[in-house]
Design a protein around this motif. Structure first.
Motif, PDB file in Angstrom:
ATOM      1  N   PRO A 146      20.333  42.449  19.251  1.00 37.20           N
ATOM      2  CA  PRO A 146      20.365  40.979  19.317  1.00 37.20           C
ATOM      3  C   PRO A 146      19.168  40.328  18.623  1.00 37.20           C
ATOM      4  O   PRO A 146      19.325  39.273  17.983  1.00 37.20           O
ATOM      5  N   LEU A 147      17.986  40.927  18.740  1.00 33.91           N
ATOM      6  CA  LEU A 147      16.795  40.354  18.105  1.00 33.91           C
ATOM      7  C   LEU A 147      16.918  40.375  16.588  1.00 33.91           C
ATOM      8  O   LEU A 147      16.619  39.380  15.918  1.00 33.91           O
ATOM      9  N   VAL A 148      17.355  41.504  16.042  1.00 30.95           N
ATOM     10  CA  VAL A 148      17.497  41.610  14.586  1.00 30.95           C
ATOM     11  C   VAL A 148      18.615  40.691  14.107  1.00 30.95           C
ATOM     12  O   VAL A 148      18.480  40.003  13.083  1.00 30.95           O
ATOM     13  N   ILE A 158      25.176  39.203   7.679  1.00 34.97           N
ATOM     14  CA  ILE A 158      26.149  40.191   8.162  1.00 34.97           C
ATOM     15  C   ILE A 158      26.881  39.640   9.388  1.00 34.97           C
ATOM     16  O   ILE A 158      28.107  39.735   9.503  1.00 34.97           O
ATOM     17  N   ARG A 159      26.131  39.053  10.285  1.00 31.53           N
ATOM     18  CA  ARG A 159      26.701  38.505  11.519  1.00 31.53           C
ATOM     19  C   ARG A 159      27.734  37.429  11.209  1.00 31.53           C
ATOM     20  O   ARG A 159      28.818  37.395  11.812  1.00 31.53           O
ATOM     21  N   TRP A 182      29.555  39.906  20.150  1.00 34.85           N
ATOM     22  CA  TRP A 182      29.312  38.818  19.191  1.00 34.85           C
ATOM     23  C   TRP A 182      30.355  37.742  19.480  1.00 34.85           C
ATOM     24  O   TRP A 182      31.560  37.958  19.314  1.00 34.85           O
ATOM     25  N   ASP A 183      29.896  36.585  19.966  1.00 38.08           N
ATOM     26  CA  ASP A 183      30.834  35.540  20.389  1.00 38.08           C
ATOM     27  C   ASP A 183      30.941  34.395  19.394  1.00 38.08           C
ATOM     28  O   ASP A 183      31.517  33.342  19.705  1.00 38.08           O
ATOM     29  N   GLY A 184      30.373  34.606  18.205  1.00 42.03           N
ATOM     30  CA  GLY A 184      30.405  33.558  17.193  1.00 42.03           C
ATOM     31  C   GLY A 184      29.150  32.725  17.146  1.00 42.03           C
ATOM     32  O   GLY A 184      28.929  31.972  16.193  1.00 42.03           O
ATOM     33  N   ALA A 238      33.641  46.869  13.921  1.00 35.16           N
ATOM     34  CA  ALA A 238      32.871  48.114  13.932  1.00 35.16           C
ATOM     35  C   ALA A 238      31.984  48.214  12.694  1.00 35.16           C
ATOM     36  O   ALA A 238      30.817  48.612  12.781  1.00 35.16           O
ATOM     37  N   ASP A 239      32.532  47.834  11.532  1.00 37.46           N
ATOM     38  CA  ASP A 239      31.742  47.872  10.299  1.00 37.46           C
ATOM     39  C   ASP A 239      30.584  46.876  10.359  1.00 37.46           C
ATOM     40  O   ASP A 239      29.478  47.160   9.890  1.00 37.46           O
ATOM     41  N   GLY A 240      30.838  45.710  10.949  1.00 39.88           N
ATOM     42  CA  GLY A 240      29.784  44.700  11.061  1.00 39.88           C
ATOM     43  C   GLY A 240      28.647  45.159  11.951  1.00 39.88           C
ATOM     44  O   GLY A 240      27.464  44.995  11.614  1.00 39.88           O
ATOM     45  N   VAL A 241      29.002  45.759  13.100  1.00 34.92           N
ATOM     46  CA  VAL A 241      27.960  46.270  14.003  1.00 34.92           C
ATOM     47  C   VAL A 241      27.190  47.406  13.331  1.00 34.92           C
ATOM     48  O   VAL A 241      25.964  47.501  13.458  1.00 34.92           O
TER      49      VAL A 241
END
Length: 260
Positions: A146-148, A158-159, A182-184, A238-241
């Protein structure tokens, strides 16, 4: 937030909390933590945390500081980072409890044990300790996420390109399960059962592959093809994480430590 400050946040709030599990599951660390101590780390601009130990248990709490705590004030975020990286820097200034030498020694012994388990200089032969190494390492990465995701420029891009959802990561042999959500608007993470229905899941069935992932030497496509890693659900999530965890690795991984 500059990179030095973000790295300091990661050291204080992703790496330092690993002491809790270390003292719970490692006999050496538990013995160190049997004698009470409390050490508060400060580096200005909201960069602070507290480590307290008593009766073999460790507590991390930036908001609850006992009066007996030793307070160490670092001249900068970079100076605090040097402590975690084992680099030469200006030593911190004890601004409270400087006469409690025993407390400082126990704190240093405990952090040295953490470094030995997280970043062993020699291969770990004992299987139980190897599992602890894996749990602690994956745990640091998930706490750092979450910090990064919030403060790293590349991670924010990326997020933004990642669909919302709940991601689950399991390493059964290490006894590790964690999640990221990730809720947007923000990324959160935690351990154990996810707080909502899982959108994407990765299960690492082969323990050697899990260790290779931590070392940055795993061939992910080959691992999936061979059934050592199972990926289910929304692949874009999954790719995003995975891409976000690579940004975590850019700060805390082996190559990053070598550069620092």
């Amino acid at each position: 937030m500059d990179q030095a400050s973000l790295l300091a946040q990661l050291h204080l709030h992703a790496v330092l909390p690993a002491l809790v599990e270390l003292a719970r599951d490692d006999a050496v660390a538990k013995e160190i933590a049997t004698r009470a101590f409390a050490v508060e780390l400060h580096a200005g601009d909201g960069l602070h945390n507290l480590v307290a130990a008593e009766n073999g248990l460790v507590r991390i709490s930036p908001d609850s500081v006992p009066t007996r705590a030793v307070r160490l004030r670092f001249s900068s975020a970079a100076a605090l980072n040097a402590l975690f990286l084992g680099r030469a820097a200006l030593p911190p200034l004890p601004t409270r409890g400087f006469w409690r030498i025993g407390a400082l020694r126990r704190f240093i012994s405990l952090t040295n044990r953490l470094n030995a388990v997280l970043q062993p200089r020699e291969p770990i032969a004992e299987r139980a300790l190897l599992r602890l190494h894996a749990r602690l390492s994956f745990g640091v990465a998930l706490r750092a996420l979450p910090l990064v995701a919030e403060h790293d420029v590349a991670a924010r891009r990326i997020r933004a390109a990642t669909p919302p959802g709940v991601f689950s990561l399991q390493v059964p042999e290490a006894g590790f399960r964690a999640w990221a959500r990730w809720d947007g608007s923000a990324v959160t993470s935690g351990f154990g059962e996810p707080p909502a229905a899982v959108t994407a899941a990765v299960t690492v069935h082969d323990f050697d592959t899990a260790l290779a992932m931590l070392a940055g030497s795993a061939d992910s496509q080959a691992a999936v093809g061979l059934g050592r890693v199972r990926v289910e659900g929304l692949l874009l999530l999954a790719d995003g994480v995975d891409a976000l965890l690579q940004r975590v690795d850019a700060y805390l991984g082996p190559a990053a430590r070598a550069r620092s």
